[in-house]
Motif scaffolding. Structure first.
Motif, PDB file in Angstrom:
ATOM      1  N   ALA A 152       0.793  -1.230   0.000  1.00 39.81           N
ATOM      2  CA  ALA A 152       0.000   0.000   0.000  1.00 39.81           C
ATOM      3  C   ALA A 152       0.828   1.285   0.000  1.00 39.81           C
ATOM      4  O   ALA A 152       0.272   2.360   0.206  1.00 39.81           O
ATOM      5  CB  ALA A 152      -0.951   0.010   1.201  1.00 39.81           C
ATOM      6  N   GLY A 153       2.155   1.204  -0.207  1.00 39.19           N
ATOM      7  CA  GLY A 153       2.888   2.453  -0.391  1.00 39.19           C
ATOM      8  C   GLY A 153       4.047   2.734   0.535  1.00 39.19           C
ATOM      9  O   GLY A 153       4.353   3.896   0.783  1.00 39.19           O
ATOM     10  N   GLY A 154       4.733   1.714   1.036  1.00 38.83           N
ATOM     11  CA  GLY A 154       5.911   1.969   1.873  1.00 38.83           C
ATOM     12  C   GLY A 154       6.966   2.773   1.141  1.00 38.83           C
ATOM     13  O   GLY A 154       7.520   3.734   1.682  1.00 38.83           O
ATOM     14  N   THR A 155       7.236   2.405  -0.113  1.00 35.26           N
ATOM     15  CA  THR A 155       8.206   3.164  -0.914  1.00 35.26           C
ATOM     16  C   THR A 155       7.529   4.332  -1.603  1.00 35.26           C
ATOM     17  O   THR A 155       7.991   5.473  -1.518  1.00 35.26           O
ATOM     18  CB  THR A 155       8.856   2.263  -1.991  1.00 35.26           C
ATOM     19  OG1 THR A 155       7.829   1.555  -2.684  1.00 35.26           O
ATOM     20  CG2 THR A 155       9.816   1.283  -1.393  1.00 35.26           C
ATOM     21  N   VAL A 156       6.432   4.046  -2.301  1.00 33.32           N
ATOM     22  CA  VAL A 156       5.762   5.050  -3.128  1.00 33.32           C
ATOM     23  C   VAL A 156       5.354   6.275  -2.314  1.00 33.32           C
ATOM     24  O   VAL A 156       5.557   7.417  -2.734  1.00 33.32           O
ATOM     25  CB  VAL A 156       4.517   4.435  -3.805  1.00 33.32           C
ATOM     26  CG1 VAL A 156       3.739   5.493  -4.568  1.00 33.32           C
ATOM     27  CG2 VAL A 156       4.922   3.309  -4.744  1.00 33.32           C
ATOM     28  N   VAL A 157       4.790   6.046  -1.133  1.00 34.24           N
ATOM     29  CA  VAL A 157       4.251   7.146  -0.324  1.00 34.24           C
ATOM     30  C   VAL A 157       5.242   7.598   0.750  1.00 34.24           C
ATOM     31  O   VAL A 157       5.658   8.758   0.785  1.00 34.24           O
ATOM     32  CB  VAL A 157       2.912   6.732   0.324  1.00 34.24           C
ATOM     33  CG1 VAL A 157       2.403   7.834   1.266  1.00 34.24           C
ATOM     34  CG2 VAL A 157       1.876   6.411  -0.747  1.00 34.24           C
ATOM     35  N   HIS A 158       5.647   6.683   1.623  1.00 33.74           N
ATOM     36  CA  HIS A 158       6.311   7.100   2.858  1.00 33.74           C
ATOM     37  C   HIS A 158       7.800   7.401   2.698  1.00 33.74           C
ATOM     38  O   HIS A 158       8.276   8.454   3.151  1.00 33.74           O
ATOM     39  CB  HIS A 158       6.051   6.061   3.946  1.00 33.74           C
ATOM     40  CG  HIS A 158       4.594   5.934   4.263  1.00 33.74           C
ATOM     41  ND1 HIS A 158       3.888   6.955   4.856  1.00 33.74           N
ATOM     42  CD2 HIS A 158       3.703   4.938   4.026  1.00 33.74           C
ATOM     43  CE1 HIS A 158       2.627   6.592   4.988  1.00 33.74           C
ATOM     44  NE2 HIS A 158       2.484   5.374   4.482  1.00 33.74           N
ATOM     45  N   ILE A 159       8.552   6.505   2.087  1.00 36.79           N
ATOM     46  CA  ILE A 159       9.974   6.806   1.874  1.00 36.79           C
ATOM     47  C   ILE A 159      10.105   8.011   0.944  1.00 36.79           C
ATOM     48  O   ILE A 159      10.896   8.928   1.182  1.00 36.79           O
ATOM     49  CB  ILE A 159      10.711   5.585   1.295  1.00 36.79           C
ATOM     50  CG1 ILE A 159      10.654   4.412   2.269  1.00 36.79           C
ATOM     51  CG2 ILE A 159      12.168   5.941   0.984  1.00 36.79           C
ATOM     52  CD1 ILE A 159      11.238   3.112   1.720  1.00 36.79           C
ATOM     53  N   ASN A 160       9.316   8.018  -0.090  1.00 34.70           N
ATOM     54  CA  ASN A 160       9.347   9.091  -1.090  1.00 34.70           C
ATOM     55  C   ASN A 160       9.106  10.463  -0.455  1.00 34.70           C
ATOM     56  O   ASN A 160       9.892  11.402  -0.615  1.00 34.70           O
ATOM     57  CB  ASN A 160       8.274   8.786  -2.140  1.00 34.70           C
ATOM     58  CG  ASN A 160       8.410   9.602  -3.404  1.00 34.70           C
ATOM     59  OD1 ASN A 160       9.387  10.329  -3.591  1.00 34.70           O
ATOM     60  ND2 ASN A 160       7.441   9.468  -4.282  1.00 34.70           N
ATOM     61  N   SER A 161       8.021  10.590   0.311  1.00 30.28           N
ATOM     62  CA  SER A 161       7.689  11.880   0.918  1.00 30.28           C
ATOM     63  C   SER A 161       8.667  12.257   2.022  1.00 30.28           C
ATOM     64  O   SER A 161       9.062  13.430   2.157  1.00 30.28           O
ATOM     65  CB  SER A 161       6.263  11.852   1.488  1.00 30.28           C
ATOM     66  OG  SER A 161       6.131  10.831   2.453  1.00 30.28           O
ATOM     67  N   GLY A 162       9.088  11.274   2.833  1.00 24.89           N
ATOM     68  CA  GLY A 162      10.016  11.574   3.928  1.00 24.89           C
ATOM     69  C   GLY A 162      11.361  12.066   3.430  1.00 24.89           C
ATOM     70  O   GLY A 162      11.938  13.017   3.976  1.00 24.89           O
ATOM     71  N   VAL A 163      11.876  11.433   2.382  1.00 20.59           N
ATOM     72  CA  VAL A 163      13.162  11.857   1.812  1.00 20.59           C
ATOM     73  C   VAL A 163      13.039  13.248   1.194  1.00 20.59           C
ATOM     74  O   VAL A 163      13.908  14.113   1.388  1.00 20.59           O
ATOM     75  CB  VAL A 163      13.649  10.825   0.766  1.00 20.59           C
ATOM     76  CG1 VAL A 163      14.817  11.378  -0.042  1.00 20.59           C
ATOM     77  CG2 VAL A 163      14.051   9.530   1.452  1.00 20.59           C
ATOM     78  N   ALA A 164      11.964  13.488   0.468  1.00 27.40           N
ATOM     79  CA  ALA A 164      11.751  14.820  -0.116  1.00 27.40           C
ATOM     80  C   ALA A 164      11.679  15.879   0.975  1.00 27.40           C
ATOM     81  O   ALA A 164      12.242  16.985   0.841  1.00 27.40           O
ATOM     82  CB  ALA A 164      10.467  14.823  -0.948  1.00 27.40           C
ATOM     83  N   GLY A 165      10.997  15.560   2.076  1.00 30.98           N
ATOM     84  CA  GLY A 165      10.901  16.505   3.188  1.00 30.98           C
ATOM     85  C   GLY A 165      12.254  16.822   3.796  1.00 30.98           C
ATOM     86  O   GLY A 165      12.561  17.982   4.099  1.00 30.98           O
ATOM     87  N   LEU A 166      13.094  15.798   3.960  1.00 34.40           N
ATOM     88  CA  LEU A 166      14.424  16.014   4.530  1.00 34.40           C
ATOM     89  C   LEU A 166      15.276  16.914   3.633  1.00 34.40           C
ATOM     90  O   LEU A 166      15.964  17.822   4.117  1.00 34.40           O
ATOM     91  CB  LEU A 166      15.126  14.676   4.746  1.00 34.40           C
ATOM     92  CG  LEU A 166      16.521  14.742   5.377  1.00 34.40           C
ATOM     93  CD1 LEU A 166      16.440  15.253   6.819  1.00 34.40           C
ATOM     94  CD2 LEU A 166      17.208  13.368   5.345  1.00 34.40           C
ATOM     95  N   VAL A 167      15.227  16.681   2.331  1.00 34.92           N
ATOM     96  CA  VAL A 167      15.991  17.518   1.389  1.00 34.92           C
ATOM     97  C   VAL A 167      15.541  18.971   1.491  1.00 34.92           C
ATOM     98  O   VAL A 167      16.364  19.898   1.550  1.00 34.92           O
ATOM     99  CB  VAL A 167      15.827  16.989  -0.051  1.00 34.92           C
ATOM    100  CG1 VAL A 167      16.431  17.968  -1.054  1.00 34.92           C
ATOM    101  CG2 VAL A 167      16.491  15.620  -0.194  1.00 34.92           C
ATOM    102  N   LEU A 168      14.237  19.191   1.533  1.00 33.15           N
ATOM    103  CA  LEU A 168      13.724  20.561   1.658  1.00 33.15           C
ATOM    104  C   LEU A 168      14.124  21.186   2.991  1.00 33.15           C
ATOM    105  O   LEU A 168      14.432  22.387   3.057  1.00 33.15           O
ATOM    106  CB  LEU A 168      12.199  20.568   1.520  1.00 33.15           C
ATOM    107  CG  LEU A 168      11.639  20.373   0.112  1.00 33.15           C
ATOM    108  CD1 LEU A 168      10.116  20.344   0.159  1.00 33.15           C
ATOM    109  CD2 LEU A 168      12.105  21.483  -0.821  1.00 33.15           C
TER     110      LEU A 168
END
Length: 465
Positions: free
Chosen positions: A227-243
């Motif tokens: 249901a989205g461990g990579t697609v949703v959670h890793i993806n959004s968390g990494v983007a947030g850290l970069v920002l």
């Protein structure tokens, strides 16, 4: 016990160095051997001696069944779609809004609200076709631009394809909204809108295609992401850290009190997220069936277990178990079980939840200090760290009883690792490029005076009295 020890070791190794994942076995297609008829050299028979054999009509092979609309499946996905949207508005908006200072509550909630608006439009225009169009292993084609060719009769499995479109839209919405947890209190509203407009098309949609489209390269390798461990959670968390790195720390961070202004909002938000997650994980079965029911049970068990383990660790480390800790722990458990909800049994979900609470507590405390990033509301610590742990543990606890086939641990771990690493690298690099261009054009961060005043007044001309 062996699996638990192995899971703990793998998770520790991942958080210290790199993630470890898995690879599901590729299904092998069986082919029928052609029938070869050889001519015999039997003696010649006259008409009189030839036995009369009655020809028996051959039975035609049954044709492959055409997909048929199932009203029960359709009803469940209709409900699940509403539940997943509820996770963002108002769930995540309240969860994040309660954790910021009073002068920024409206600005923070606006991130989630506008994520729903912007992503909804872009998803039907171009996002869906990039994610689920035919295309190749990396991107979908443009055959479904503006949902071209999707009619009321078009099916995706046993549900209308147009329903699948909006169900997947709600996943895109919450992925974008999660990012806002890392940039709270200091990003320009206009820069946020520009960023998410590009990011959902250039980052989210391609990764979705890799993992969930039948011709996506990770799907083809057998990566397990229910249901989205990579697609949703890793993806959004990494983007947030970069920002968070690009924006820099909030003014007064580490010197002034930045305590949540209203934890009641946060608890209500967390509760709505928890309930909505039944649609997130249960709906990902794409049917009203035993798989959906089992996903609901594993989701509930993991969330409860993580809330308990978080409170226990918090009590040991800080002397008290907090309400915010219980809410954060539940969210951590929901994140960890997401990639595994349809692949593990109850015992696996329980262990994953217990591990997830501990790992995510470390993610928002010890790891956060090591990274020296102002991840304001812990989008990275909860979602990326929890998503990575969940992705790895999915391979460890995948159940033959639930999946109907056995999984080889080491090959599956490797495929999971590939998925994690590919998502981290792609999301981080593209997020940096998009944000850098926006920073050069309009700037990412508000002026110092505006930040001091608060985003509610400086960006929206409103405030909560």
């Amino acid at each position: 016990m062996k699996k638990m020890v192995l899971a703990l070791g793998l998770t520790s190794a991942l958080m210290g160095v790199s993630p470890v994942w898995a690879n599901p076995e590729a299904a092998s297609a069986s082919t029928e051997a052609p029938l070869v008829v050889e001519q015999s050299s039997a003696p010649e028979m006259t008409v009189a001696t030839v036995p009369q054999i009655e020809a028996t009509p051959s039975t035609p092979e049954p044709a492959e069944a055409e997909p048929v609309l199932d009203t029960g499946d359709t009803a469940w996905i209709l409900v699940s779609t509403a539940l997943v949207l509820l996770m963002t508005i108002p769930g995540l908006a309240l969860f994040y809004g309660g954790m910021v200072r009073k002068k920024n509550v409206l600005g923070t909630m606006a991130y989630s609200l506008t994520a729903a608006a912007v992503v909804s439009v872009l998803w039907v225009v171009i996002g869906y076709t990039i994610a689920f169009g035919e295309g190749g292993a990396w991107l979908g084609d443009l055959s479904k631009l503006f949902l071209s060719g999707i009619t009321k009769e078009s099916l995706s499995g046993t549900i209308p394809e147009i329903l699948f479109v909006i169900f997947q839209m709600t996943f895109a919405i919450i992925t974008v909204a999660i990012i806002s947890g890392s940039i709270a209190d200091r990003m320009k509203f206009g820069a946020w809108l520009a960023f998410i407009s590009v990011w959902v098309v250039v980052v989210y949609a391609p990764i979705t295609h890799w993992v969930w489209a039948p011709n996506g390269w990770l799907f083809g390798k057998g990566a397990l992401d229910f249901a989205g461990g990579t697609v949703v959670h890793i993806n959004s968390g990494v983007a947030g850290l970069v920002l968070a790195y690009m924006l820099g720390k909030r003014m007064g961070y580490g010197k002034e009190s930045m305590a949540p202004h209203n934890l009641v909002l946060t608890v209500i938000g967390a509760s709505l997220i928890w309930v909505g997650w039944f649609g997130f994980n249960g709906g990902s079965a794409l049917g009203a069936n035993g798989a959906a029911a089992y996903a609901l049970v594993t989701t509930q068990v993991a969330a409860a277990a993580a809330a308990m383990s978080w409170l226990l660790v918090e009590k040991l480390v800080r002397g008290k178990g907090s309400v915010l800790g219980a809410a954060s722990g539940a969210v951590a458990g929901l994140v960890v079980i997401t990639p595994a909800a349809g692949f593990v049994d109850v015992k696996g979900a329980l262990i994953m939840g217990l591990i997830g609470g501990v790992v995510c507590f470390w993610g928002i405390s010890g790891l956060k200090r090591l990274l020296k990033a102002d991840d304001a509301l812990d989008a990275f610590g909860l979602h990326a760290v929890g998503g990575i742990a969940g992705a790895i543990l999915t391979a460890v606890f995948a159940s033959e009883m639930i999946m109907g086939k056995s999984i080889e641990l080491l090959p599956q771990l490797w495929v999971q690792v590939e998925g994690v690493l590919a998502t981290i690298v792609y999301s981080a690099v593209l997020t940096f490029i998009i944000a850098k261009v926006i920073d050069m054009v309009i700037g990412l961060r508000v002026e110092a005076d505006d930040e001091r005043m608060g985003l509610d007044l400086s960006q929206h001309g409103e405030r909560v009295e």
